[in-house]
Enzyme design. Structure first.
Site, short mmCIF file in Angstrom:
data_model
loop_
_atom_site.label_atom_id
_atom_site.label_comp_id
_atom_site.label_asym_id
_atom_site.label_seq_id
_atom_site.Cartn_x
_atom_site.Cartn_y
_atom_site.Cartn_z
N GLU A 198 28.64 -8.18 35.73
CA GLU A 198 30.09 -8.01 35.61
C GLU A 198 30.75 -9.36 35.31
O GLU A 198 30.89 -10.21 36.18
CB GLU A 198 30.68 -7.45 36.91
CG GLU A 198 32.14 -7.06 36.73
CD GLU A 198 33.09 -7.58 37.80
OE1 GLU A 198 34.25 -7.16 37.79
OE2 GLU A 198 32.68 -8.40 38.65
N ASP A 258 27.62 -7.97 40.71
CA ASP A 258 29.06 -8.12 40.91
C ASP A 258 29.51 -9.57 40.76
O ASP A 258 28.79 -10.50 41.15
CB ASP A 258 29.36 -7.64 42.35
CG ASP A 258 30.83 -7.66 42.70
OD1 ASP A 258 31.59 -6.87 42.13
OD2 ASP A 258 31.24 -8.49 43.56
#
Ligand code: AAO
Length: 512
Positions: free
Chosen positions: A248, A212
């Protein structure tokens, strides 16, 4: 000697791009906010049998519990420690799920939130998923433990401690993303704690990680952390397998930080893919399907071997993150099935299918005021189980796009055509296009407002094939349209612009 070093270094980094999918499977499904117990059952009853290769799970780490807004889905992106109990279940349930999914050849990929802890306004107490005490105001997380020295307080030079300007890489990586306490990943201690968390999951049997907020971490810090990771568990993976890493990074162009800075570390999310595909399928900005003849790198997307692709994700389907209004989702089912079908038929990238829950949207001036709503839940805040209906669809508010016939059949299509080249392209210079995958599969779309009626070379061996969009092959018969391919590979296609699903797909295993 040099040769050996090159193999060691290059081999290691390249290995993190490999998802280690088994049995010729090619796609991952994101079971967003599902309970571990439901995922374990889904691996056995559906994902394994229908050819899905893996599951991206919601963050399993201990997270803050939000009262306002009530149990928002995004509380899971605010860790307060690395104990493995979360809204999705306990550590024992997590471990049982990993084992049962691995046993049916379905890999588990963990959404790893390692850039930050909870928001600076997260208060103090035990309002957390395992009940561990923490203090956001004192930056004290004893269950790890992290103290204020483990955060990037002095490295950030903006007046409010926030990322205000995406044009400044120092700010993006050293300041707080929407108020989230930013970990100092340059510290050996912090790197060690993060690696310990990821290694625990690797040892339990996961195949890799969606990392993330990677844009907000320095590539060098990540390289150090990834370098500490164990090889995958040899109970299910071959000796020396490196964890699959997909990072990401939102890069639509025009910012200081680019996706390219992370290619050597693993795959990267290609956000241009869903934004462009949505624009094409919606026919916005003069885009046409016929322009996708050179889809992929030809559209300025990242190199195929680095790309991780999807039509929508858990953020941009509800207006978070990036991509904007062009993103297609289950709320537009007809367009969505075409977009997912196109993605799964096309050879570019490692593909992820989204699986969502429904929520009551409430648009005010184009913004959904309910973009925070968490998964279907009981009054005590616990997540409702996923129930299964007789027609394979889901109940209790779960959308289960991955169980839609058109989608699971295209997941199978991608497995059947794996390794075959993009071939036999045809278009009408508008929104009717077709392409094959060697001699193993062929797909044709009609996204124009008039009927399609054409005879084309499919590249497939002669015979009668079942269209896996309007139906499927069951006990040797076809429940949908049948397509006759002649000995010369040519076939006649007719698709009305009013068809429920205006596309047709056939593959080697749908031959009758
Ligand atoms: C919540 C509250 C906040 C509160 C915070 C702390 O909403 O108000 O301050 O708690 O208490 C999720 C939610 C957040 C939530 C957070 C924590 O989405 O709303 O905050 O959990 O609970 C950036 C990041 C990217 C991130 C994305 C949402 O770069 O990494 O924002 N995605 C991941 C997760 C996501 C999660 C987090 C990270 C945090 O997938 O679910 O947040 O763990 C530009 C930049 C992007 C940036 C976007 C949005 O994008 O390029 O990097 O993403 O802005 O800020 C055009 C441009 C495009 C631009 C876009 C949007 O499309 O081309 O580049 O506009 O402006």
């Amino acid at each position: 000697m040099t040769w050996l070093i090159l193999v060691a270094v290059f081999g290691l980094s390249v290995a993190q791009h490999n998802p280690h999918l088994k049995h010729g499977r090619t796609s991952i499904v994101h079971l967003f906010e599902w309970r571990w117990a439901d995922i374990a059952a889904e691996c056995e009853r559906f994902l394994g049998p229908y050819g899905y290769g893996g599951v991206q799970i919601s963050p399993p780490s201990e997270h803050i519990v939000l009262d306002n807004p009530w149990r928002a889905w995004y509380q899971r992106y605010q860790p307060i420690g690395y104990k493995l109990c979360s809204r999705s279940g306990s550590e024992a349930e997590l471990s049982d799920m990993i084992t049962r999914c691995n046993n049916v050849g379905v890999n588990i990929y963990v959404d790893a939130v390692i850039n930050h802890m909870c928001g600076s306004g997260g208060g103090e107490g035990t309002h957390s998923s395992c009940g561990s005490w923490f203090s956001a105001s004192k930056q004290d997380f004893p269950s790890v433990p992290y103290s204020s020295q483990d955060f990037n307080n002095n490295k950030c030079h903006t007046s409010n401690g926030e990322i205000n300007n995406y044009g400044d890489p120092n700010e993006v990586r050293n300041c707080r993303l929407v108020g989230l306490l930013d970990l100092a990943l340059e510290k050996d201690y912090v790197r060690g704690k993060v690696a310990e968390y990821m290694n625990k999951l690797i040892d339990m049997g996961v195949a890799g990680f969606r990392v993330d907020a990677v844009k907000h971490m320095w590539p060098g810090d990540l390289q150090n952390v990834y370098g500490r990771l164990h090889n995958l568990n040899t109970k299910w993976f071959s000796n020396g397998s490196r964890p699959f890493i997909y990072q990401e990074v939102i890069d639509l162009g025009g910012e200081a930080i680019s996706a390219r800075e992370y290619f050597h570390l693993g795959r990267v999310t290609e956000f241009k893919y869903g934004a462009k595909l949505g624009t094409v399928i919606r026919k916005w900005n003069g885009e046409k399907l016929s322009y996708t003849r050179n889809w992929g790198e030809g559209w300025g997307f990242m190199p195929n071997g680095d790309a991780f692709v999807f039509v929508d994700n858990h953020d941009n389907k509800r207006g978070h993150g990036a991509g904007g209004a062009s993103i297609v989702t289950f709320w537009d089912p007809r367009l969505y099935k075409m977009a997912v079908g196109y993605m799964l038929a096309h050879p570019y990238g490692v593909t992820r299918v989204m699986s969502s829950y429904r929520w009551d949207r409430n648009f005010v001036n184009g913004k959904d005021q309910n973009d925070w709503i968490g998964p279907p839940s009981n009054s005590d805040g616990s997540t409702k189980p996923v129930t299964i209906n007789a027609d394979l669809t889901c109940g209790n508010g779960w959308v289960c796009e991955h169980r839609w016939r058109q989608i699971y059949n295209m997941v199978k299509f991608r497995n059947v055509v794996n390794g075959q080249p993009h071939s036999n392209w045809w278009d009408n210079q508008s929104n009717q296009v077709a392409f094959g995958r060697g001699n193993r599969g062929f797909i044709i779309f009609n996204n124009d407002d008039w009927d399609l009626d054409v005879t084309l070379n499919t590249g497939m061996p002669g015979g009668t094939y079942c269209d896996v969009i309007s139906g499927l092959k069951e006990n040797g018969t076809c429940t949908g349209k049948q397509i006759q391919v002649g000995g010369d590979g040519r076939a006649h296609f007719k698709i009305s612009s009013r068809d429920e699903d205006p596309f047709v797909a056939i593959h080697a295993e749908s031959k009758l």
